[in-house]
Design a protein around this motif. Structure first.
Motif, short mmCIF file in Angstrom:
data_model
loop_
_atom_site.label_atom_id
_atom_site.label_comp_id
_atom_site.label_asym_id
_atom_site.label_seq_id
_atom_site.Cartn_x
_atom_site.Cartn_y
_atom_site.Cartn_z
N ARG A 83 0.83 -1.20 0.00
CA ARG A 83 0.00 0.00 0.00
C ARG A 83 0.87 1.25 0.00
N PHE A 84 1.97 1.18 0.74
CA PHE A 84 2.90 2.32 0.74
C PHE A 84 3.53 2.52 -0.63
N LEU A 85 3.88 1.39 -1.27
CA LEU A 85 4.49 1.50 -2.58
C LEU A 85 3.53 2.09 -3.60
N LEU A 86 2.28 1.68 -3.54
CA LEU A 86 1.30 2.21 -4.48
C LEU A 86 1.09 3.71 -4.24
N LEU A 87 1.03 4.12 -2.97
CA LEU A 87 0.85 5.53 -2.66
C LEU A 87 2.06 6.33 -3.14
N THR A 88 3.25 5.82 -2.85
CA THR A 88 4.46 6.50 -3.29
C THR A 88 4.50 6.60 -4.80
N SER A 89 4.05 5.51 -5.46
CA SER A 89 4.02 5.52 -6.92
C SER A 89 3.16 6.64 -7.45
N ILE A 90 1.99 6.86 -6.82
CA ILE A 90 1.08 7.92 -7.26
C ILE A 90 1.71 9.28 -7.01
N LEU A 91 2.35 9.45 -5.84
CA LEU A 91 2.95 10.73 -5.52
C LEU A 91 4.11 11.07 -6.44
N MET A 92 4.80 10.04 -6.91
CA MET A 92 5.96 10.27 -7.76
C MET A 92 5.59 10.33 -9.22
N ALA A 93 4.31 10.22 -9.56
CA ALA A 93 3.91 10.11 -10.97
C ALA A 93 4.40 11.28 -11.79
N GLY A 94 4.34 12.50 -11.22
CA GLY A 94 4.78 13.66 -11.98
C GLY A 94 6.25 13.59 -12.31
N ILE A 95 7.07 13.08 -11.38
CA ILE A 95 8.50 12.96 -11.62
C ILE A 95 8.76 11.85 -12.62
N GLN A 96 8.07 10.71 -12.46
CA GLN A 96 8.32 9.58 -13.34
C GLN A 96 7.89 9.86 -14.77
N ALA A 97 7.00 10.83 -14.96
CA ALA A 97 6.59 11.15 -16.32
C ALA A 97 7.74 11.73 -17.13
N SER A 98 8.81 12.15 -16.43
CA SER A 98 9.99 12.68 -17.12
C SER A 98 10.82 11.51 -17.64
N ALA A 99 10.30 10.86 -18.67
CA ALA A 99 10.97 9.68 -19.22
C ALA A 99 12.21 10.09 -20.00
N GLN A 100 13.05 9.14 -20.28
CA GLN A 100 14.29 9.40 -21.03
C GLN A 100 14.28 8.52 -22.28
N PRO A 155 15.56 -0.54 -26.08
CA PRO A 155 14.91 -0.17 -24.80
C PRO A 155 14.14 -1.32 -24.16
N ASP A 156 13.88 -2.38 -24.91
CA ASP A 156 13.16 -3.53 -24.38
C ASP A 156 14.08 -4.56 -23.73
N PRO A 208 24.36 6.64 -26.39
CA PRO A 208 24.75 6.45 -24.98
C PRO A 208 23.55 5.94 -24.19
N HIS A 209 23.83 5.41 -23.01
CA HIS A 209 22.73 4.90 -22.18
C HIS A 209 22.09 6.07 -21.45
N TYR A 210 21.02 6.59 -22.04
CA TYR A 210 20.36 7.79 -21.49
C TYR A 210 19.64 7.51 -20.17
N ARG A 211 19.30 6.27 -19.90
CA ARG A 211 18.50 5.95 -18.70
C ARG A 211 19.39 5.48 -17.53
N LEU A 212 20.58 6.01 -17.47
CA LEU A 212 21.49 5.74 -16.36
C LEU A 212 21.47 6.93 -15.40
N GLY A 213 21.21 6.65 -14.14
CA GLY A 213 21.13 7.70 -13.13
C GLY A 213 22.43 7.88 -12.38
N PRO A 214 22.40 8.53 -11.22
CA PRO A 214 23.61 8.75 -10.42
C PRO A 214 24.09 7.45 -9.79
N LEU A 215 25.32 7.44 -9.35
CA LEU A 215 25.86 6.33 -8.57
C LEU A 215 25.62 6.67 -7.11
N ASP A 216 24.44 6.27 -6.64
CA ASP A 216 24.00 6.67 -5.30
C ASP A 216 25.02 6.27 -4.24
N GLY A 217 25.35 7.24 -3.37
CA GLY A 217 26.26 6.98 -2.26
C GLY A 217 27.72 7.13 -2.60
#
Length: 588
Positions: A4-21, A348-349, A395-404
């Motif tokens: 339930r937390f994951l689903l709620l977080t997913s909804i809250l993050m929808a605006g950010i996740q719409a920024s696809a690469q 991408p698949d 290049p691999h556009y869908r690579l994010g930061p190296l967290d930590g």
């Protein structure tokens, strides 16, 4: 973890996740000849999995051979493309001030007379900020194909897509980044998740040049002296690439062999060289190499004898780990060209696509699997036109930061973007599907809901890549939640089980191909044909061989399957070269 937390977080993050690469979601190509006037450009479109192959109109005849790029915006809509000679708008016009890339004698000989620029891995583009893009391109020397320094100049041009009502304008053109004797330039995301490393090997010394591309400037070069056995004293012909996680780099020279390094995304430095020399057989040269999505395996295409090799990067002896996972079956195209294995490209698949200098693309379906389980499908995709010299580099556009990491300093986190594909798991079990996670930005937890309550406890899964056997045929809405410590994202798709899976042009009603699985007779139900067009139904086996071809009629057409061996077969409905619908069926 609480769903339930994951689903709620997913909804809250929808605006950010719409920024696809989705900068690499459309691959445009096409080759032409006065002897084959029906050839036209086509697009490989990854907005659907499997990708749709879309022929373009006969009036789109921009020659795309050799160097080239199709650049989309982050939502996957084309903003510009290039054939290495010029920059074009999305509607096929030369962009303002983009008429001439790579000026010089080679431009005059090839671009003006033949319509293309003859370099492999010759260009790529990076989104900088807002609607600004930087295109890097390599210029061939006027002396042509003699000597080591065949491609001495790395240039860049900058495109502002806010100009001309969104059609774009080239605001910087052919700016020199490097002059010397290089191999090819490639790019990798910096560990801060925003900037890009640009890496370039010398073809005459053990030196690598690196630059740092930020949204506002280019820093460098810095030079690292480290052994590079993937070079020789003749002209350069090869391929370079980074792994999808950005932590490995490969340099392939068709005569000298393969050099694999570890790459530090913070410093841009290479280390831990591993080398695969060319075999003693003088014709055993390698066109290109590519990493599997998970970075464990390295694939290499070999010219003669024509094959695809797989190396295990976790093995203590990289050379000894080689496994041949596919050998050319001897097939030639209608021009008499051998349909071999040439340049690789990540889809991408999550699949790896192998261009063949012909009308076909080979596909590695499961590149993260060891040995033959990776499943290389020869001639898996037939194209409307040949794609000679197809060698797009992205290049691999869908690579994010190296967290930590020590240079994760910009406050950018890996916020997962959920995505998956599905394939038939077993050719004898039409209701068993293999689901493959191709989510972005480092999820480490997965929750699948197959919407199949009759399957009981198997209705959900926490595996990354589960196989689910559905309780009966039908259409199911399958959802995946991909999450990590920062966020979660959800994607739901309709999945057809035991029913033909296909796509269609709007002008043609959807065909029903049934029963699936089939034993003796396959029915093709099509309520109406395209006016003025003859439609054909072709059936091919897993090796790409045509086993049936019939002309379709209104309403229903019957196809005899009784004498065919058990297994999976692929069908297409076409009109001329236009592929209108595709799907697969299982013979029991």
């Amino acid at each position: 973890m609480d769903m339930r937390f994951l689903l709620l977080t997913s909804i809250l993050m929808a605006g950010i996740q719409a920024s696809a690469q989705k900068y690499d979601y459309l691959w445009r190509h096409g080759s032409y000849s006065q002897f084959y006037p029906d050839f036209r450009d086509f697009v490989v479109d990854f907005h659907t999995f499997p990708p749709a192959i879309i022929p373009l109109g006969m009036d789109t005849t921009i020659f795309l051979q050799g160097s080239g790029i199709t650049m989309c915006n982050k939502e996957g809509k084309v903003v510009f493309f290039s054939n290495g000679c010029s920059l074009f708008t999305a509607d096929d016009h030369v962009m303002e001030d983009g008429e001439v890339l790579n000026p010089g004698k080679i431009f005059d000989v090839y671009c003006k007379k033949q319509g293309y620029y003859p370099i492999y891995q010759g260009m790529f583009a990076i989104h900088l900020k807002h609607n600004l893009y930087r295109v890097f391109h390599q210029r061939q020397d006027d002396k042509g194909l003699s000597g080591r320094c065949t491609y001495p100049d790395i240039l860049y041009s900058t495109v502002d897509m806010d100009q001309n009502g969104g059609q774009g304008k080239v605001i910087e053109s052919n700016v020199e980044l490097f002059h010397g004797c290089p191999q090819v330039l490639c790019a990798n995301r910096h560990a801060n998740g925003r900037d890009w490393w640009l890496l370039l090997a010398s073809n005459e010394s053990d030196a690598y040049y690196r630059y740092l591309l930020t949204p506002d400037t280019i820093l460098g070069p810095w030079i690292q002296q480290i052994e590079n056995p993937a070079r020789d004293t003749s002209e350069y012909y090869g391929w370079s690439d980074f792994s999808q996680d950005g932590q490995k780099f490969v340099n392939t020279h068709f005569r000298a062999g393969i050099a694999v390094y570890d790459f530090d995304r913070c410093t841009g430095l290479l280390s831990n060289l591993r080398y695969v020399p060319r075999a003693s057989n003088t014709v055993d040269f390698r066109f290109a190499s590519i990493f599997s999505p998970n970075g464990r395996f390295l694939y290499s295409s070999v010219g003669y004898p024509a094959r695809v090799d797989q190396f295990d990067l976790t093995a203590p002896d990289l050379v000894a780990s080689r496994k041949t996972v596919e050998v050319w079956d001897g097939t030639k195209d209608e021009f008499g060209h051998n349909i071999l294995f040439h340049f690789f490209q990540h889809g991408p698949d999550g699949k790896i696509y192998i261009w063949s200098f012909s009308r076909y693309i080979h596909v590695i379906d499961y590149p993260d699997r060891a040995g033959l389980a990776c499943h290389v499908g020869q001639r898996a995709i037939k194209l409307p036109s040949p794609a000679f010299d197809a060698n797009f580099y992205y290049p691999h556009y869908r690579l994010g930061p190296l967290d930590g990491s020590s240079c994760d300093t910009l406050g950018i986190n890996n916020l997962p973007h959920a995505e998956y594909r599905y394939d038939l798991s077993d050719s004898t079990q039409a209701w068993a599907l293999q689901f493959t996670d191709v989510s972005w930005y480092e999820p480490d937890h997965w929750h699948w809901d197959f919407n199949d309550p009759a399957s009981g406890g198997s209705n959900t899964s926490l595996e990354q890549n589960p196989v689910h056997t559905f309780s009966q045929s039908g259409t199911y809405t399958v959802c995946l939640i991909a999450s990590n410590q920062y966020a979660a994202d959800t994607i739901c798709k309709e999945v057809k089980v035991g029913i033909s899976s296909s796509y269609a042009l709007p002008a043609l009603p959807q065909a029903q191909v049934y029963p699936n699985p089939v034993t003796d007779a396959l029915m093709v139900s099509l309520p109406a044909l395209l006016p003025g067009h003859q439609l054909y139904f072709t059936l091919t086996d897993a090796l790409g061989r045509t086993v049936r071809k019939i002309t379709l009629s209104d309403f229903e057409t019957e196809l005899n399957m009784a004498d065919l061996p058990k297994g999976i077969y692929f069908w297409k409905i076409r009109s001329g070269w236009d592929i209108l619908q595709t799907g697969k069926v299982v013979k029991m």
